[in-house]
Structures are given as C-alpha cells and as structure tokens.
Design a protein around this motif. Structure first.
Motif, PDB file in Angstrom:
ATOM      1  N   GLU A   1      31.141  22.905  42.332  1.00 35.90           N
ATOM      2  CA  GLU A   1      31.770  24.174  41.996  1.00 35.90           C
ATOM      3  C   GLU A   1      33.207  24.159  42.484  1.00 35.90           C
ATOM      4  O   GLU A   1      33.521  23.518  43.480  1.00 35.90           O
ATOM      5  CB  GLU A   1      31.015  25.346  42.650  1.00 35.90           C
TER       6      GLU A   1
ATOM      7  N   LEU B   1      36.220  25.757  44.316  1.00 34.04           N
ATOM      8  CA  LEU B   1      36.464  26.762  45.342  1.00 34.04           C
ATOM      9  C   LEU B   1      37.919  26.659  45.789  1.00 34.04           C
ATOM     10  O   LEU B   1      38.366  25.600  46.223  1.00 34.04           O
ATOM     11  CB  LEU B   1      35.536  26.569  46.542  1.00 34.04           C
TER      12      LEU B   1
ATOM     13  N   SER C   1      40.603  28.942  48.192  1.00 34.64           N
ATOM     14  CA  SER C   1      40.750  30.106  49.065  1.00 34.64           C
ATOM     15  C   SER C   1      42.017  29.952  49.888  1.00 34.64           C
ATOM     16  O   SER C   1      42.498  28.840  50.130  1.00 34.64           O
ATOM     17  CB  SER C   1      39.535  30.259  49.989  1.00 34.64           C
TER      18      SER C   1
ATOM     19  N   ARG D   1      40.479  34.277  47.061  1.00 37.56           N
ATOM     20  CA  ARG D   1      39.320  33.399  46.965  1.00 37.56           C
ATOM     21  C   ARG D   1      38.865  33.337  45.516  1.00 37.56           C
ATOM     22  O   ARG D   1      38.680  34.372  44.875  1.00 37.56           O
ATOM     23  CB  ARG D   1      38.177  33.890  47.857  1.00 37.56           C
TER      24      ARG D   1
ATOM     25  N   ASN E   1      36.024  31.208  42.888  1.00 40.57           N
ATOM     26  CA  ASN E   1      34.878  30.321  42.808  1.00 40.57           C
ATOM     27  C   ASN E   1      34.360  30.322  41.377  1.00 40.57           C
ATOM     28  O   ASN E   1      34.229  31.378  40.763  1.00 40.57           O
ATOM     29  CB  ASN E   1      33.789  30.791  43.789  1.00 40.57           C
TER      30      ASN E   1
ATOM     31  N   ASN F   1      31.728  27.798  38.453  1.00 37.23           N
ATOM     32  CA  ASN F   1      30.963  26.601  38.112  1.00 37.23           C
ATOM     33  C   ASN F   1      31.075  26.273  36.631  1.00 37.23           C
ATOM     34  O   ASN F   1      30.244  25.539  36.085  1.00 37.23           O
ATOM     35  CB  ASN F   1      29.488  26.782  38.499  1.00 37.23           C
TER      36      ASN F   1
END
Length: 261
Positions: A114, A116, A118, A138, A140, A142
């Motif tokens: 995934e 990510l 941040s 942040r 995120n 997939n």
C-alpha cells in the motif's frame, strides 16, 4: 586555504581597510571564515560550518554573520537534515538579533503493498499571529481505496482540517467510484463543507450523483443516461436534475429521449 589583504588610504573613516579569508575542506565537512574591516570598530565577519555526519544523507550546517550596524549586529542561520531509508527530518532556524524563527519538517514514504505518505510541519516565530503554525498530512491507498487527511493550525482557535476518502473499481466498461471530501475551517460562512459523489456506469448506462453542502446550504446534481441497441431499434435517454439554494435555480430538470428504427 588562507588569504589576507590590507590597504591604507587618506580618506577619513577608511584609513585602514582589511580583509581575510580562511577555508578548510575535509571529508567530514567544510569550514569557512571571512572578515572585512574599515576602522577600529567597524567590522563584518562571517563563518560557515558544514558537518557531514552520514555523508550528504545527514548534515548539520551553520552560518553566522556579525556587523556593526544597529539592528543587524548578529544574524545566524542553521540547517540540519537526516534522510534515512523512507524517513526525512529537517530543522531550519533563523536568528536576527534576539528574534528566532524555526521550521521543522518530518516525512515518511512507504510504497510497498500500500502507498503511505505522511508528514508534519511546525513553524515557530516571534511575530504576532504567527507564533506557532502546525500542519500534518497523511495519504494511504491500495489502488482501490484512497484516504487523505490534512490539517493546519495557527493560533489556539484557528484550524483547518480536511478528510478525503474514495473507492474506485474498474472492470472492462464498468466503472464504480464514490467518495467524500470534507473541509472544516474557522471562516464565517465556510465552517463546515462536504462534497459527496457516487458514479456508476457500464457499456449501456451512466448514473451519477453529486452533492455539495456548505453551512447547511445544499447543491444537488443527478445525471442518468441509458443507451439501448437491438436488431431493429436504437434508443437513448438522458435525465438531469440540479437543485441549488439560489432562488433562480432551486429546481432545474431536463429530460431527453431519442429512438430510431
């Protein structure tokens, strides 16, 4: 490396002029010192230092300048950062006399199964209204589900925060997409804002719904379209709906249909 120069003249205030430079370069860093003078108490000096703690992945640097001018007698800047793997840290500091401002950054990127991303930012200063500013970010996803959060704050009651979520699926002609985007602010008239949507289409139809809410004032848009084809007939139909808080556009509808044999 080191160099010096001295010059004398008959001009008042500039009877003696001097300058010097010293520079050292090593594998672990750099240090440079420079000075210029034109009277007994008239001098400008500067010093720059760079230390490589872990090559250029981690450094600390400082520059200092001294002058005889009121309000600018001492200037100083500092920069330090550390880049290790997927993380990044940085601190930048500026000093002007006794006024100090500092910016701190932190971040992380991870692109495995995934995605990510941040990070955070903090800024402090002696200036009214800008004593402390912070923000975080942040993200995120997939490839099918996406989530993003961002907020920023300055002063005790001044804050903006946003949230974004989206689901996306594509399979041949079929596309499904829905999500929500919210923004909260301290500004009058825009304290609570939300955008939601839902989209669904395949080879023969489109269904789209969009809704915007701003301080309980809603705007709505719907689109439905359909296409049918058979051996003897072809037809299509389109329906739209627009509802707004505006008096001249509270409810607007349009229906179109066509067929031929």
């Amino acid at each position: 490396m080191e160099a010096k120069i001295r010059f004398t003249s008959a001009f008042p205030g500039f009877e003696t002029l001097g300058a010097s430079l010293k520079h050292d370069l090593t594998r672990s860093g750099v240090k440079t010192e420079a000075e210029a003078s034109w009277a007994a108490n008239k001098k400008v000096d500067a010093e720059f230092t760079l230390n490589k703690i872990n090559g250029f992945n981690q450094i600390e640097s400082i520059v200092e300048i001294g002058t005889p001018f009121v309000g600018y007698r001492m200037l100083k800047g500092e920069l330090a950062y550390n880049l290790q793997g997927n993380t990044f840290e940085s601190t930048t500091k500026a000093q002007w006399e006794n006024k100090i401002s500092q910016l701190t950054l932190n971040g992380e990127i991870n692109m495995r199964s995934e995605s990510l991303i941040s990070g955070s930012m903090t800024f402090v200063s002696p200036y009214p209204g800008l004593e402390r500013i912070t923000s975080t970010f942040r993200h995120n996803d997939n490839g099918r589900t996406f989530t993003t959060n961002f907020d920023a704050q300055w002063a005790s009651n001044k804050k903006i925060d946003t949230q974004f979520t989206m689901n996306h699926l594509r399979r041949g002609y079929e596309v499904k997409n829905n999500g929500e985007f919210t923004v909260n602010t301290p500004f009058q008239g825009y304290r609570q804002n939300k955008l939601t949507w839902n989209h669904d289409n395949d080879e023969n139809k489109i269904e789209h719904h969009l809704e915007l809410e701003c301080e309980r004032q809603k705007t709505l848009f719907n689109l439905d379209a359909m296409h049918r084809v058979s051996r003897s007939k072809r037809s299509w139909e389109v329906k739209t709906l627009l509802q707004t808080p505006l008096s001249y556009a509270q409810d607007l509808r349009m229906n179109l249909a066509h067929s031929n044999e």
